[in-house]
Design a protein around this motif. Structure first.
Motif, PDB file in Angstrom:
ATOM      1  N   THR A  23       0.690  -1.261   0.322  1.00 17.36           N
ATOM      2  CA  THR A  23      -0.139   0.135  -0.199  1.00 17.36           C
ATOM      3  C   THR A  23       0.907   1.058   0.072  1.00 17.36           C
ATOM      4  O   THR A  23       0.607   2.071  -0.413  1.00 17.36           O
ATOM      5  N   SER A  24       2.017   1.219   0.582  1.00 15.86           N
ATOM      6  CA  SER A  24       2.977   2.516   0.772  1.00 15.86           C
ATOM      7  C   SER A  24       3.702   2.768  -0.446  1.00 15.86           C
ATOM      8  O   SER A  24       4.112   3.893  -0.700  1.00 15.86           O
ATOM      9  N   LEU A  25       3.491   1.754  -1.410  1.00 18.61           N
ATOM     10  CA  LEU A  25       4.357   1.960  -2.558  1.00 18.61           C
ATOM     11  C   LEU A  25       3.435   2.119  -3.856  1.00 18.61           C
ATOM     12  O   LEU A  25       3.701   2.016  -5.053  1.00 18.61           O
ATOM     13  N   HIS A  26       2.180   2.692  -3.798  1.00 21.96           N
ATOM     14  CA  HIS A  26       1.339   2.992  -4.798  1.00 21.96           C
ATOM     15  C   HIS A  26       1.860   3.679  -5.922  1.00 21.96           C
ATOM     16  O   HIS A  26       1.857   3.597  -7.021  1.00 21.96           O
ATOM     17  N   ALA A  27       2.442   4.748  -5.282  1.00 28.31           N
ATOM     18  CA  ALA A  27       2.850   5.856  -6.169  1.00 28.31           C
ATOM     19  C   ALA A  27       4.143   5.464  -6.867  1.00 28.31           C
ATOM     20  O   ALA A  27       4.430   6.004  -7.943  1.00 28.31           O
ATOM     21  N   GLN A  28       4.892   4.351  -6.776  1.00 33.58           N
ATOM     22  CA  GLN A  28       6.008   3.850  -7.428  1.00 33.58           C
ATOM     23  C   GLN A  28       5.648   2.623  -8.395  1.00 33.58           C
ATOM     24  O   GLN A  28       6.547   2.229  -9.175  1.00 33.58           O
ATOM     25  N   TYR A  29       4.435   2.312  -8.337  1.00 34.81           N
ATOM     26  CA  TYR A  29       4.190   1.296  -9.315  1.00 34.81           C
ATOM     27  C   TYR A  29       3.709   1.489 -10.908  1.00 34.81           C
ATOM     28  O   TYR A  29       4.051   1.086 -11.639  1.00 34.81           O
ATOM     29  N   LEU A  30       3.404   2.989 -10.721  1.00 36.03           N
ATOM     30  CA  LEU A  30       3.207   3.517 -12.220  1.00 36.03           C
ATOM     31  C   LEU A  30       4.055   4.687 -12.542  1.00 36.03           C
ATOM     32  O   LEU A  30       4.512   5.497 -11.598  1.00 36.03           O
ATOM     33  N   GLU A  31       4.535   4.876 -13.666  1.00 33.66           N
ATOM     34  CA  GLU A  31       5.265   6.061 -14.090  1.00 33.66           C
ATOM     35  C   GLU A  31       4.987   6.391 -15.636  1.00 33.66           C
ATOM     36  O   GLU A  31       4.502   5.626 -16.358  1.00 33.66           O
ATOM     37  N   LEU A  32       5.283   7.787 -15.640  1.00 31.09           N
ATOM     38  CA  LEU A  32       4.993   8.293 -17.038  1.00 31.09           C
ATOM     39  C   LEU A  32       6.147   8.032 -18.037  1.00 31.09           C
ATOM     40  O   LEU A  32       7.346   8.155 -17.782  1.00 31.09           O
ATOM     41  N   VAL A  33       5.806   7.440 -19.117  1.00 34.25           N
ATOM     42  CA  VAL A  33       6.744   7.056 -20.161  1.00 34.25           C
ATOM     43  C   VAL A  33       7.507   8.214 -20.880  1.00 34.25           C
ATOM     44  O   VAL A  33       8.754   8.125 -20.817  1.00 34.25           O
ATOM     45  N   HIS A  34       6.633   9.290 -21.366  1.00 31.86           N
ATOM     46  CA  HIS A  34       7.142  10.188 -22.077  1.00 31.86           C
ATOM     47  C   HIS A  34       6.187  11.410 -22.002  1.00 31.86           C
ATOM     48  O   HIS A  34       4.961  11.086 -22.271  1.00 31.86           O
ATOM     49  N   ASP A  35       6.403  12.651 -21.561  1.00 24.37           N
ATOM     50  CA  ASP A  35       5.426  13.693 -21.757  1.00 24.37           C
ATOM     51  C   ASP A  35       5.722  14.470 -23.141  1.00 24.37           C
ATOM     52  O   ASP A  35       6.470  14.947 -23.554  1.00 24.37           O
ATOM     53  N   ILE A  36       4.941  13.824 -24.207  1.00 23.31           N
ATOM     54  CA  ILE A  36       5.050  13.830 -25.636  1.00 23.31           C
ATOM     55  C   ILE A  36       4.710  15.594 -25.793  1.00 23.31           C
ATOM     56  O   ILE A  36       5.385  16.213 -26.603  1.00 23.31           O
ATOM     57  N   ASN A  37       3.469  16.082 -25.212  1.00 23.41           N
ATOM     58  CA  ASN A  37       3.035  17.485 -25.323  1.00 23.41           C
ATOM     59  C   ASN A  37       3.227  18.131 -24.074  1.00 23.41           C
ATOM     60  O   ASN A  37       2.126  17.962 -23.351  1.00 23.41           O
ATOM     61  N   PRO A  38       4.359  18.612 -23.550  1.00 20.46           N
ATOM     62  CA  PRO A  38       4.501  19.113 -22.239  1.00 20.46           C
ATOM     63  C   PRO A  38       3.369  20.081 -21.913  1.00 20.46           C
ATOM     64  O   PRO A  38       2.996  20.767 -22.801  1.00 20.46           O
ATOM     65  N   GLY A  39       3.055  20.106 -20.603  1.00 18.04           N
ATOM     66  CA  GLY A  39       1.804  20.955 -20.095  1.00 18.04           C
ATOM     67  C   GLY A  39       0.796  20.131 -20.041  1.00 18.04           C
ATOM     68  O   GLY A  39       0.708  18.881 -20.159  1.00 18.04           O
ATOM     69  N   PRO A  40      -0.409  20.635 -19.434  1.00 17.72           N
ATOM     70  CA  PRO A  40      -1.411  20.086 -19.057  1.00 17.72           C
ATOM     71  C   PRO A  40      -2.623  19.395 -20.188  1.00 17.72           C
ATOM     72  O   PRO A  40      -3.754  19.154 -20.079  1.00 17.72           O
ATOM     73  N   ASN A  41      -2.285  19.992 -21.649  1.00 17.58           N
ATOM     74  CA  ASN A  41      -3.063  19.888 -22.631  1.00 17.58           C
ATOM     75  C   ASN A  41      -3.010  18.234 -23.156  1.00 17.58           C
ATOM     76  O   ASN A  41      -3.882  17.697 -23.402  1.00 17.58           O
ATOM     77  N   GLY A  42      -1.833  17.681 -22.844  1.00 18.65           N
ATOM     78  CA  GLY A  42      -1.553  16.188 -23.267  1.00 18.65           C
ATOM     79  C   GLY A  42      -1.331  15.872 -24.513  1.00 18.65           C
ATOM     80  O   GLY A  42      -1.533  16.850 -25.558  1.00 18.65           O
ATOM     81  N   SER A  43      -1.247  14.599 -25.030  1.00 15.48           N
ATOM     82  CA  SER A  43      -1.004  14.354 -26.389  1.00 15.48           C
ATOM     83  C   SER A  43      -2.182  13.571 -26.932  1.00 15.48           C
ATOM     84  O   SER A  43      -1.995  12.822 -28.005  1.00 15.48           O
ATOM     85  N   ASP A  44      -3.439  13.696 -26.256  1.00  8.48           N
ATOM     86  CA  ASP A  44      -4.476  13.062 -26.905  1.00  8.48           C
ATOM     87  C   ASP A  44      -4.902  13.323 -28.353  1.00  8.48           C
ATOM     88  O   ASP A  44      -4.844  14.567 -28.588  1.00  8.48           O
TER      89      ASP A  44
END
Length: 535
Positions: A23-44
């Motif tokens: 439970t204490s390692l939830h934040a370590q289980y997933l990671e961002l691969v690459h920020d393709i479009n930097p900023g909050p707009n995303g690469s959708d």
């Protein structure tokens, strides 16, 4: 690349490599691969409405997907887990191209695009991009299908939809092999099948491509109301049986079965109705689970056992309300799904496919459906806690636990396009910092790894071994094959076969030195590992 443990052919060890998520390692289980479009707009990206195949995986080397970096519009990108880059700018500048049908054939990627430059089918070999000309840029591709080293393309030629043609492309010239409107294009027992019900152009029935031409397997009596079904799901190959949805004009849209000998209808829920009352869902051995709608029961799950057409596991939500809530995933030899026993609740259930009734797993209102089976975890997506919001959860056979709280405002985080790549779970998710971007699990997970030898009847077998220049891998008809890879002693992959591998694969070693080679077969949710000697 997967961590590999090899033993001799005479040793047989089955083991699971499991991972735990404290439970204490939830934040370590997933990671961002690459920020393709930097900023909050995303690469959708804006998906082309009728184009299937949003991602394509080529071995352990590259995962291909569509993204928008905010500069070049919607284009194809790829990642190997370390490097993430744009493949090419199909529509130069910020204008987006409509792209779809990403299809891997061996180590090459094929896709279709529509842009201001016209419509095109493209091939990308990892370095060079080349165009395949079907109709001078006027074709609209409906489906692309990979079978061994051959690409089948079903396209509409002419801007006005003058002609529908099925092409066979093996790297040279795209050859026309069938003309006419078809449906249910798929691969079954290593062959290409499709249905055709237009009496004006050809005899209605089930057809297959025999290697040189398309031939009628069995004709179908077509009534006066034949039409395309409102929702035409992908046909399901289950051992010797092929299941698909078809409207013959007499029975409405129902499920049909081809058992290798004859063609028959197995359901009749609402005779004459041309709607989407039945949906083939998943193979259970040689049989089928599907869901269907009736005015009496709503949407419910059904099981076809090879004899009885409509045995219902259970009317989970009695009356006209729907009981099937979504998701249907095979994990640990059992089938998990979301069920709605009442109109305002949803729960996690499982079914063992042995004649037993479905079993309630967790009675809390989860509103989260099984999305992906990954190692020792069943991944759930959706709302469980209205405060936390729509996140990824995991069921380990005992408890449901949060994997990662990407956004803590309680919103749905746009999880989609789940795919297994390099033994990790890749997917798109949306957070307030990055927008929708590509994420992955941080821990590799290999499940059901088997070091096999060739006298186990149920497993793929290799012969001859020792060998000269060639050896074959032979599979049973019930084997669901994902890939075959061959490595030398340096760990270099010298051969790869994937995407609808046939029942028999021939490996050519005549350009390689004498010595030991290792073969990894991914099939039926397992990895089978072999050692082969070239003399």
């Amino acid at each position: 690349m997967k961590n590999v443990l090899f033993v001799s052919l005479r040793a047989f060890i089955a083991f699971n490599i499991l991972f735990a998520i404290p439970t204490s390692l939830h934040a370590q289980y997933l990671e961002l691969v690459h920020d393709i479009n930097p900023g909050p707009n995303g690469s959708d990206q804006s998906m082309f409405l009728y184009a299937d195949n949003e991602t394509a995986v080529i071995g352990d080397d590259w995962l291909y997907f569509m993204a928008n970096d905010g500069v070049n519009g919607d284009e194809i990108w790829r990642t190997n887990g370390t490097i993430t880059n744009m493949v090419t700018d199909i529509s130069p500048g910020p204008e987006s191209a409509s792209i779809g049908h990403l299809t891997a054939v061996g180590t090459d990627l094929y896709f279709w695009s529509s842009s201001i430059q016209g419509n095109s089918i493209w091939k990308y070999d990892g370095n060079l991009l080349s165009e395949i000309d079907l109709a001078g840029g006027n074709e609209i591709v409906h489906k692309m299908l990979s079978v061994s080293s051959t690409l089948f393309i079903y396209a509409e030629l002419g801007l006005g939809g003058n002609e529908n043609v099925l092409f066979k492309f093996d790297g040279g010239i795209a050859n026309e092999i069938y003309t006419g409107s078809i449906g249910n294009l798929c691969t079954h027992d290593g062959e290409v099948f499709f249905t055709h019900i237009d009496e004006e152009t050809d005899e209605p029935g089930l057809y297959k491509f025999n290697g040189s031409e398309c031939v009628l397997v069995q004709s179908i009596a077509v009534g006066t109301e034949s039409t395309v079904c409102a929702y035409d799901p992908k046909p399901i190959s289950a051992g010797p049986n092929l299941y698909f949805k078809l409207n013959d004009g007499n029975n409405g849209c129902e499920i049909w079965k081809y058992d290798g000998i004859s063609l028959s209808i197995i359901t009749d829920f609402q005779t004459g109705d041309i709607g989407y009352t039945v949906i083939p869902l998943m193979a259970v051995g040689e049989n089928l689970v599907f869901y269907a709608y009736t005015n009496e029961t709503g949407w419910e799950l059904y099981y076809y056992d090879g004899v009885n057409a409509n045995p219902e596991p259970e009317d989970i939500n009695p009356g006209p309300s729907s009981g099937f809530g979504g998701g249907f995933t095979l994990w640990n030899n059992e089938y998990y799904f979301l069920a709605q026993p009442t109109d305002d609740s949803a729960e996690l259930w499982k079914w063992s496919a042995n004649g037993s009734e479905p079993i309630l797993i967790d009675s809390q209102p989860v509103l989260a459906q099984p999305e992906f089976a990954f190692g020792d975890k069943l991944i759930l997506i959706g709302y469980i806690d209205e405060v936390i919001g729509g996140e990824l959860y995991a069921y380990d056979g005992n408890d449901i636990s949060l994997l990662h709280d990407i956004v803590d405002e309680g919103n749905l985080e746009g999880y989609e396009q789940f795919v297994k790549f390099q033994n990790r779970l890749y997917f798109f998710a949306d957070d307030v910092t990055h927008g929708q971007e590509l994420w992955r699990s941080t821990i590799e997970c290999v499940t059901n790894v088997i070091n096999a030898y060739d006298d186990l009847e149920s497993l793929p077998n290799i012969y001859p071994n020792p060998t000269g220049n060639y050896f074959q891998i032979n599979f049973t008809k019930s084997t669901n094959i994902n890939s075959v890879r061959v490595y030398n002693l340096l760990g270099e992959m010298i051969s790869y076969s994937g995407n609808d591998v046939a029942e028999r694969v021939t490996i050519d070693l005549h350009n390689h030195a004498q010595g030991s080679y290792f073969v990894i077969v991914e099939a039926n949710e397992n990895l089978y590992r072999y050692k082969v000697i070239k003399e």
